[in-house]
Design a protein around this motif. Sequence first.
Motif, mmCIF file in Angstrom:
data_model
loop_
_atom_site.group_PDB
_atom_site.id
_atom_site.type_symbol
_atom_site.label_atom_id
_atom_site.label_comp_id
_atom_site.label_asym_id
_atom_site.label_seq_id
_atom_site.Cartn_x
_atom_site.Cartn_y
_atom_site.Cartn_z
ATOM 1 N N TYR A 25 0.862 -1.184 0.000
ATOM 2 C CA TYR A 25 0.000 0.000 0.000
ATOM 3 C C TYR A 25 0.893 1.227 0.000
ATOM 4 O O TYR A 25 1.875 1.302 0.741
ATOM 5 C CB TYR A 25 -0.891 0.030 1.238
ATOM 6 C CG TYR A 25 -1.988 -1.007 1.227
ATOM 7 C CD1 TYR A 25 -3.057 -0.912 0.338
ATOM 8 C CD2 TYR A 25 -1.963 -2.083 2.108
ATOM 9 C CE1 TYR A 25 -4.069 -1.852 0.322
ATOM 10 C CE2 TYR A 25 -2.973 -3.036 2.107
ATOM 11 C CZ TYR A 25 -4.017 -2.908 1.211
ATOM 12 O OH TYR A 25 -5.008 -3.848 1.208
ATOM 13 N N THR A 27 0.935 5.133 0.794
ATOM 14 C CA THR A 27 0.165 6.189 1.453
ATOM 15 C C THR A 27 0.574 7.531 0.863
ATOM 16 O O THR A 27 1.522 7.615 0.069
ATOM 17 C CB THR A 27 0.399 6.165 2.976
ATOM 18 O OG1 THR A 27 1.798 6.276 3.213
ATOM 19 C CG2 THR A 27 -0.097 4.867 3.588
ATOM 20 N N VAL A 33 3.770 0.589 2.614
ATOM 21 C CA VAL A 33 3.531 -0.425 3.631
ATOM 22 C C VAL A 33 3.430 -1.769 2.920
ATOM 23 O O VAL A 33 2.589 -1.944 2.045
ATOM 24 C CB VAL A 33 2.215 -0.159 4.402
ATOM 25 C CG1 VAL A 33 1.940 -1.286 5.392
ATOM 26 C CG2 VAL A 33 2.269 1.183 5.095
ATOM 27 N N ALA A 35 2.064 -4.851 3.089
ATOM 28 C CA ALA A 35 1.035 -5.553 3.875
ATOM 29 C C ALA A 35 1.189 -7.059 3.750
ATOM 30 O O ALA A 35 0.902 -7.801 4.695
ATOM 31 C CB ALA A 35 -0.352 -5.113 3.431
ATOM 32 N N PRO A 54 -0.603 -10.199 15.150
ATOM 33 C CA PRO A 54 -1.061 -8.965 15.790
ATOM 34 C C PRO A 54 -1.723 -8.026 14.788
ATOM 35 O O PRO A 54 -1.653 -8.246 13.582
ATOM 36 C CB PRO A 54 0.224 -8.356 16.356
ATOM 37 C CG PRO A 54 1.319 -8.935 15.525
ATOM 38 C CD PRO A 54 0.860 -10.296 15.106
ATOM 39 N N SER A 55 -2.355 -6.994 15.322
ATOM 40 C CA SER A 55 -2.982 -5.987 14.480
ATOM 41 C C SER A 55 -1.942 -5.400 13.521
ATOM 42 O O SER A 55 -0.811 -5.126 13.913
ATOM 43 C CB SER A 55 -3.554 -4.892 15.394
ATOM 44 O OG SER A 55 -4.134 -3.894 14.617
ATOM 45 N N GLY A 56 -2.299 -5.271 12.261
ATOM 46 C CA GLY A 56 -1.401 -4.696 11.262
ATOM 47 C C GLY A 56 -0.472 -5.701 10.612
ATOM 48 O O GLY A 56 0.359 -5.345 9.769
ATOM 49 N N SER A 57 -0.614 -6.991 10.937
ATOM 50 C CA SER A 57 0.316 -7.989 10.398
ATOM 51 C C SER A 57 -0.051 -8.454 8.986
ATOM 52 O O SER A 57 0.721 -9.171 8.356
ATOM 53 C CB SER A 57 0.407 -9.192 11.344
ATOM 54 O OG SER A 57 -0.861 -9.781 11.549
ATOM 55 N N GLY A 58 -1.250 -8.076 8.505
ATOM 56 C CA GLY A 58 -1.616 -8.413 7.133
ATOM 57 C C GLY A 58 -2.733 -9.433 7.002
ATOM 58 O O GLY A 58 -3.050 -9.885 5.897
ATOM 59 N N LYS A 59 -3.389 -9.781 8.124
ATOM 60 C CA LYS A 59 -4.417 -10.824 8.104
ATOM 61 C C LYS A 59 -5.583 -10.459 7.181
ATOM 62 O O LYS A 59 -6.013 -11.258 6.349
ATOM 63 C CB LYS A 59 -4.950 -11.074 9.532
ATOM 64 C CG LYS A 59 -3.874 -11.425 10.549
ATOM 65 C CD LYS A 59 -4.470 -11.706 11.928
ATOM 66 C CE LYS A 59 -5.174 -10.525 12.585
ATOM 67 N NZ LYS A 59 -4.289 -9.368 12.821
ATOM 68 N N SER A 60 -6.114 -9.243 7.348
ATOM 69 C CA SER A 60 -7.258 -8.841 6.516
ATOM 70 C C SER A 60 -6.857 -8.763 5.054
ATOM 71 O O SER A 60 -7.604 -9.203 4.170
ATOM 72 C CB SER A 60 -7.805 -7.477 6.976
ATOM 73 O OG SER A 60 -8.353 -7.584 8.266
ATOM 74 N N THR A 61 -5.673 -8.222 4.792
ATOM 75 C CA THR A 61 -5.201 -8.133 3.405
ATOM 76 C C THR A 61 -5.121 -9.515 2.786
ATOM 77 O O THR A 61 -5.530 -9.719 1.631
ATOM 78 C CB THR A 61 -3.820 -7.440 3.359
ATOM 79 O OG1 THR A 61 -3.928 -6.167 4.006
ATOM 80 C CG2 THR A 61 -3.347 -7.246 1.930
HETATM 81 N N1 LIG Z 1 -6.172 0.467 2.265
HETATM 82 C C1 LIG Z 1 -4.986 0.605 2.882
HETATM 83 N N2 LIG Z 1 -4.182 1.672 2.651
HETATM 84 C C2 LIG Z 1 -2.975 1.793 3.246
HETATM 85 N N3 LIG Z 1 -2.483 0.904 4.135
HETATM 86 C C3 LIG Z 1 -3.239 -0.165 4.426
HETATM 87 C C4 LIG Z 1 -4.518 -0.387 3.819
HETATM 88 N N4 LIG Z 1 -5.039 -1.547 4.302
HETATM 89 C C5 LIG Z 1 -4.121 -2.039 5.162
HETATM 90 N N5 LIG Z 1 -3.039 -1.227 5.235
HETATM 91 C C6 LIG Z 1 -1.816 -1.456 6.040
HETATM 92 O O1 LIG Z 1 -1.340 -2.749 5.728
HETATM 93 C C7 LIG Z 1 -0.885 -3.401 6.909
HETATM 94 C C8 LIG Z 1 -1.673 -4.695 7.097
HETATM 95 O O2 LIG Z 1 -3.030 -4.360 7.382
HETATM 96 P P1 LIG Z 1 -4.160 -5.446 7.640
HETATM 97 O O3 LIG Z 1 -4.118 -6.455 6.544
HETATM 98 O O4 LIG Z 1 -5.432 -4.726 7.851
HETATM 99 O O5 LIG Z 1 -3.656 -6.133 8.984
HETATM 100 P P2 LIG Z 1 -4.482 -6.922 10.128
HETATM 101 O O6 LIG Z 1 -5.771 -7.370 9.535
HETATM 102 O O7 LIG Z 1 -3.567 -8.042 10.523
HETATM 103 O O8 LIG Z 1 -4.669 -5.950 11.252
HETATM 104 C C9 LIG Z 1 -1.049 -2.412 8.043
HETATM 105 O O9 LIG Z 1 0.170 -1.729 8.229
HETATM 106 C C10 LIG Z 1 -2.115 -1.463 7.522
HETATM 107 O O10 LIG Z 1 -1.981 -0.193 8.086
#
Ligand SMILES: Nc1ncnc2c1ncn2[C@@H]1O[C@H](COP(=O)(O)OP(=O)(O)O)[C@@H](O)[C@H]1O
Length: 239
Positions: A25, A27, A33, A35, A54-61
């Motif tokens: 990503y 910014t 970043v 991800a 942990p939060s921010g580790s890339g799980k949702s991505t």
């Molecule tokens: N749309 C986006 N734009 C910029 N950065 C993003 C976006 N989505 C996620 N990130 C960044 O990518 C990294 C992984 O995010 P995410 O997959 O949401 O992690 P998790 O689900 O483990 O908390 C984080 O640093 C987050 O800030």
Amino acid sequence: MTNDPIPGIHDGAASVSLQEVSKVYRTGLGVEVRALDSVTLEIQAGQAVAIAGPSGSGKSTLLHVIGAMDSPDAGTITVAGQELTTLGESERTTFRSRIGFVFQRFHLLPALSALDNVAAPLLPLKVDFDRHERARDLLAAVGLAGRERDLPSQLSGGEQQRVAIARALVNTPRLLLADEPTGNLDSHTGSEVMGLLLELQRNRALTLLIATHDTSLATKCERVVHLLDGRLIDEEHAE
Ligand SMILES: Nc1ncnc2c1ncn2[C@@H]1O[C@H](COP(=O)(O)OP(=O)(O)O)[C@@H](O)[C@H]1O
Ligand SMILES: [Mg+2]
């Protein structure tokens, strides 16, 4: 919406294969970043896998790129034998409609009954079965028989998540992606919802991927993969 089959997706649980998948990503100020950082992962059809980290580790991505809600910058993703990068936009839409998603915040439509929330994804589709009968069966399968007419506001958090799980199954997906499905629930209710997801995975030819930062819930899955800063770090296989 078309009825074009995506090969394999309805024939049994879907396998998932990622080869060196990266997602960056960018910014506003040119900061990058990473991800997902060269993630390679093989998930067998019918497995229940926790994506822990942990939060921010890339799980949702990770769940978003597997579910074709987002595209990786590099690497290949194959679901039920279908490589996602080869799909056109309308094929991606069809692919997404054949996957079940469960979210942390339920995302139910507040003006619709539990039954209509479950049936809602079927409304634009031509189907050869009774939509409400299927929705009623699914509500019973998640333990909510008799609650068909209740509005989301009349249901507890755990009950709302059960409705959302029934809705995710209404299109008979072979892959269910759940992103922090217990994140808004107390630990007892969260543990029950986790148990329900695993029961459904075992009984319905489903591959299940659950993102969670709760390691005690993650270890209920047969397999746990750990993400840190977008990288797969190690892996444990349950006995
Ligand atoms: N749309 C986006 N734009 C910029 N950065 C993003 C976006 N989505 C996620 N990130 C960044 O990518 C990294 C992984 O995010 P995410 O997959 O949401 O992690 P998790 O689900 O483990 O908390 C984080 O640093 C987050 O800030
Ligand atoms: Mg997340």
